[in-house]
Design an enzyme around this catalytic site. Structure first.
Site, PDB file in Angstrom:
ATOM      1  N   HIS A 185      -9.959   2.049   0.632  1.00 48.29           N
ATOM      2  CA  HIS A 185      -9.608   2.811   1.829  1.00 48.29           C
ATOM      3  C   HIS A 185     -10.866   2.835   2.690  1.00 48.29           C
ATOM      4  O   HIS A 185     -11.878   3.419   2.284  1.00 48.29           O
ATOM      5  CB  HIS A 185      -9.213   4.246   1.465  1.00 48.29           C
ATOM      6  CG  HIS A 185      -7.801   4.396   1.002  1.00 48.29           C
ATOM      7  ND1 HIS A 185      -7.318   3.786  -0.121  1.00 48.29           N
ATOM      8  CD2 HIS A 185      -6.757   5.112   1.534  1.00 48.29           C
ATOM      9  CE1 HIS A 185      -6.033   4.111  -0.271  1.00 48.29           C
ATOM     10  NE2 HIS A 185      -5.673   4.914   0.717  1.00 48.29           N
ATOM     11  N   HIS A 201       0.831  -1.219   0.000  1.00 45.72           N
ATOM     12  CA  HIS A 201       0.000   0.000   0.000  1.00 45.72           C
ATOM     13  C   HIS A 201       0.858   1.259   0.000  1.00 45.72           C
ATOM     14  O   HIS A 201       1.437   1.639   1.019  1.00 45.72           O
ATOM     15  CB  HIS A 201      -0.910  -0.004   1.236  1.00 45.72           C
ATOM     16  CG  HIS A 201      -1.954   1.072   1.226  1.00 45.72           C
ATOM     17  ND1 HIS A 201      -3.300   0.817   1.329  1.00 45.72           N
ATOM     18  CD2 HIS A 201      -1.849   2.424   1.129  1.00 45.72           C
ATOM     19  CE1 HIS A 201      -3.970   1.955   1.307  1.00 45.72           C
ATOM     20  NE2 HIS A 201      -3.113   2.949   1.192  1.00 45.72           N
ATOM     21  N   ASP A 212       2.421   3.411   2.860  1.00 45.99           N
ATOM     22  CA  ASP A 212       1.366   4.381   2.534  1.00 45.99           C
ATOM     23  C   ASP A 212       1.923   5.640   1.861  1.00 45.99           C
ATOM     24  O   ASP A 212       1.504   5.967   0.764  1.00 45.99           O
ATOM     25  CB  ASP A 212       0.553   4.749   3.787  1.00 45.99           C
ATOM     26  CG  ASP A 212      -0.839   5.290   3.480  1.00 45.99           C
ATOM     27  OD1 ASP A 212      -1.290   5.189   2.322  1.00 45.99           O
ATOM     28  OD2 ASP A 212      -1.485   5.799   4.409  1.00 45.99           O
ATOM     29  N   GLU A 226     -10.954   5.130   7.512  1.00 46.21           N
ATOM     30  CA  GLU A 226      -9.688   5.735   7.947  1.00 46.21           C
ATOM     31  C   GLU A 226      -9.998   7.025   8.707  1.00 46.21           C
ATOM     32  O   GLU A 226      -9.850   8.132   8.206  1.00 46.21           O
ATOM     33  CB  GLU A 226      -8.769   6.024   6.747  1.00 46.21           C
ATOM     34  CG  GLU A 226      -7.362   6.426   7.204  1.00 46.21           C
ATOM     35  CD  GLU A 226      -6.460   6.886   6.069  1.00 46.21           C
ATOM     36  OE1 GLU A 226      -6.952   7.077   4.939  1.00 46.21           O
ATOM     37  OE2 GLU A 226      -5.263   7.078   6.333  1.00 46.21           O
ATOM     38  N   HIS A 248       1.090   5.346  -2.094  1.00 44.73           N
ATOM     39  CA  HIS A 248       0.553   6.308  -3.072  1.00 44.73           C
ATOM     40  C   HIS A 248       1.742   6.898  -3.829  1.00 44.73           C
ATOM     41  O   HIS A 248       2.324   7.902  -3.411  1.00 44.73           O
ATOM     42  CB  HIS A 248      -0.232   7.416  -2.360  1.00 44.73           C
ATOM     43  CG  HIS A 248      -1.427   6.917  -1.611  1.00 44.73           C
ATOM     44  ND1 HIS A 248      -2.715   7.119  -2.053  1.00 44.73           N
ATOM     45  CD2 HIS A 248      -1.543   6.196  -0.466  1.00 44.73           C
ATOM     46  CE1 HIS A 248      -3.571   6.555  -1.197  1.00 44.73           C
ATOM     47  NE2 HIS A 248      -2.873   5.997  -0.221  1.00 44.73           N
ATOM     48  N   TRP A 279       0.572  13.880   3.442  1.00 44.82           N
ATOM     49  CA  TRP A 279       0.060  13.146   4.603  1.00 44.82           C
ATOM     50  C   TRP A 279       1.176  12.742   5.565  1.00 44.82           C
ATOM     51  O   TRP A 279       0.917  12.429   6.716  1.00 44.82           O
ATOM     52  CB  TRP A 279      -0.698  11.899   4.140  1.00 44.82           C
ATOM     53  CG  TRP A 279      -1.939  12.247   3.391  1.00 44.82           C
ATOM     54  CD1 TRP A 279      -3.160  12.550   3.933  1.00 44.82           C
ATOM     55  CD2 TRP A 279      -2.100  12.359   1.966  1.00 44.82           C
ATOM     56  NE1 TRP A 279      -4.049  12.837   2.935  1.00 44.82           N
ATOM     57  CE2 TRP A 279      -3.444  12.723   1.722  1.00 44.82           C
ATOM     58  CE3 TRP A 279      -1.250  12.188   0.870  1.00 44.82           C
ATOM     59  CZ2 TRP A 279      -3.951  12.917   0.438  1.00 44.82           C
ATOM     60  CZ3 TRP A 279      -1.752  12.379  -0.411  1.00 44.82           C
ATOM     61  CH2 TRP A 279      -3.089  12.746  -0.611  1.00 44.82           C
ATOM     62  N   GLN A 301      -9.862   9.441  -4.668  1.00 42.61           N
ATOM     63  CA  GLN A 301      -9.495  10.154  -3.431  1.00 42.61           C
ATOM     64  C   GLN A 301     -10.592  11.090  -2.915  1.00 42.61           C
ATOM     65  O   GLN A 301     -10.804  11.210  -1.720  1.00 42.61           O
ATOM     66  CB  GLN A 301      -8.203  10.956  -3.661  1.00 42.61           C
ATOM     67  CG  GLN A 301      -7.775  11.856  -2.504  1.00 42.61           C
ATOM     68  CD  GLN A 301      -7.292  11.088  -1.284  1.00 42.61           C
ATOM     69  OE1 GLN A 301      -6.147  10.648  -1.230  1.00 42.61           O
ATOM     70  NE2 GLN A 301      -8.168  10.906  -0.293  1.00 42.61           N
TER      71      GLN A 301
HETATM   72  N1  17E Z   1      -5.272   9.361   0.934  1.00 41.75           N
HETATM   73  C1  17E Z   1      -6.058   8.817   1.883  1.00 41.75           C
HETATM   74  O1  17E Z   1      -7.283   8.878   1.772  1.00 41.75           O
HETATM   75  N2  17E Z   1      -5.512   8.222   2.948  1.00 41.75           N
HETATM   76  C2  17E Z   1      -4.188   8.165   3.070  1.00 41.75           C
HETATM   77  N3  17E Z   1      -3.653   7.576   4.130  1.00 41.75           N
HETATM   78  C3  17E Z   1      -3.362   8.741   2.074  1.00 41.75           C
HETATM   79  C4  17E Z   1      -3.945   9.323   1.012  1.00 41.75           C
HETATM   80  C5  17E Z   1      -1.897   8.684   2.212  1.00 41.75           C
HETATM   81 FE   FE2 Z   2      -3.625   5.015   1.666  1.00 42.78          FE
END
Ligand code: 17E
Ligand code: FE2
Length: 423
Positions: free
Chosen positions: A215, A62, A314, A218, A64, A320, A157
């Site tokens: 995702h 995982h 990540d 989170e 980005h 982030w 996203q």
């Molecule tokens: N975008 C997201 O939704 N969550 C993350 N942890 C990252 C990007 C890095």
């Molecule tokens: Fe992520």
């Protein structure tokens, strides 16, 4: 010549029992063609590993890659939250070009390979109208395939239903060849839209025959309960092993009665989990005073209940997370700490979370592993076992990809003298 390369006296250690044996490994045409205590043939290229540990390569399940190496552009994340990160990235992504994404991602892939990572699953933000990140990462997937395997998730996203275009863009990304379909239900405008988004992801995966990596939850909000929806869809469609729930940090905040019930459903669903300890220990807990939550999913309990869990990095230097080198040993090390996985077997399990378990999630097991007939992709570590590999966190001594030695790192040597006499 029977072999192109022979590795002599490498140490193989079985994960569960920690049984160890010294072997010679014969490599031909990019494949492992022999593993035996003593290979009689010789070849022009041989390395004596002198009992060093031979491990399957690290799997980055995982990351980005579209946003790597952009920290501070156009500004730093002051609140440290996921949501400010999304805002900063939405400004930065207006400026992206194919060259920009490819250059940063390739730099990262080389650093990852040098650190023993040969299989990578990256997310590509597909809520950007020109799908530049996706196109760049799909091109790169092909360009690097002789030394690193890249898998691309179409990741919306900004949410699938946050504007009228995003659903179409997600589908277009699959038509363009993304390997997996993603979602972000906790960031859809309402709970109902979040549920709808999970169902849509499953529909698209079925229509295009792709993997799923969502995702999911989170956030520290204990009311964020999309994991149960993912589990229900996986049970209904019977494709749990093709489905991954990434992050699921809210699971760390659920009450135990609900978590206990949910765990039973997850066992029925048999989906994969990815936790990202470096990033979620920093992104989550930001709205807490004290005590502050750790913001990771229930890694230890998922593992104890037989579910497949891997760890991802990540982010590396992005909106982030401004730190990071890409090292999966750093990831495992942080996982050991914040998931309370400090027992001997638990540390070994964390090593599996950055190797075999990731391979299972990525569905690359046919070519992954130090076994006859598999791709000759492996790493050699100076440490005597997995436990020390995580404790010490050195770069691998050698990285061998598809039969070629693509990286070697000479360990740093320290001289120490109490007399202070250096002559
Ligand atoms: N975008 C997201 O939704 N969550 C993350 N942890 C990252 C990007 C890095
Ligand atoms: Fe992520």
């Amino acid at each position: 010549m029977t072999y192109d390369l022979i590795l002599r006296r490498g140490r193989l250690i079985t994960f569960d029992t920690e049984d160890s044996q010294l072997v010679d490994i014969g490599i031909k045409d990019g494949l492992i063609t022999a593993i035996s205590p003593n290979l009689r043939e010789s070849t022009h290229q041989e390395i004596d590993l002198a009992s060093k540990l031979v491990s399957p390569p690290f799997v980055e399940s995982h990351i980005h890659l579209d946003s790597v190496l952009t920290a501070g552009e156009p500004r730093w994340n002051q609140s440290g939250t996921l949501f400010e990160g999304i805002q900063i990235w939405s400004d930065r992504k207006r400026e992206i070009t194919i060259e920009d994404v490819k250059k940063r991602a390739l730099t990262m892939l080389k650093e990852q390979a040098a650190q023993g990572i040969l299989f990578v699953r990256t997310h590509a933000d597909v809520s950007e109208p020109q799908l530049i990140a996706l196109q760049a990462l799909l091109e790169l997937r092909d360009e690097v395939k002789d030394w690193i395997t890249l898998q691309v998730v179409a990741f919306p996203q900004d949410g699938i239903y946050s504007n009228s275009q995003n659903e179409m863009l997600l589908e277009k990304a699959l038509e363009m060849g993304a390997d997996a379909v993603g979602g972000i239900p906790h960031y859809e405008l309402t709970r109902d839209l979040g549920v709808l988004s999970v169902k849509r992801v499953f529909e698209l995966a079925a229509k295009y025959n792709r993997l799923i990596d969502i995702h999911c939850d989170e956030i520290d909000d204990e009311q964020s309960r999309f994991l149960e929806v993912v589990a229900a869809e996986a049970i209904r469609t019977k494709i749990g092993n093709r489905v991954t729930a990434s992050h699921t940090t809210a699971f760390g905040s659920y009450n135990n009665a609900y978590a206990y019930k949910l765990m039973g459903f997850l066992q029925r669903a048999q989906i994969n989990f990815i936790a990202n300890p470096l990033i979620n220990i920093t992104l989550q807990g930001r709205t807490d005073s004290y005590p502050k939550r750790r913001g990771v999913t229930r890694v230890k309990e998922l593992w104890q209940n037989g579910l497949n869990v891997s760890f991802g990095h990540d982010c590396v230097q992005d909106p982030w997370y401004s730190l990071g080198t890409g090292s999966m040993l750093d990831v495992a090390h942080m996982g050991v700490h914040i998931c309370h996985m400090t027992g001997r077997q638990e540390v070994n399990a964390c090593y599996q979370m950055v190797t075999n378990n990731g391979a299972k999630t990525l569905h690359i097991e046919d070519k992954y592993g130090v076994e006859i007939g598999k791709s000759a992709s492996l790493i050699v570590l100076d440490e005597r076992d997995y436990y020390d590999a995580i404790r010490i966190r050195n770069q691998p001594r050698y990285v061998i990809s598809q039969g070629k030695i693509i990286a070697s790192t000479i360990p740093a040597t320290t001289n120490f003298s109490l007399t202070g006499n250096w002559i």
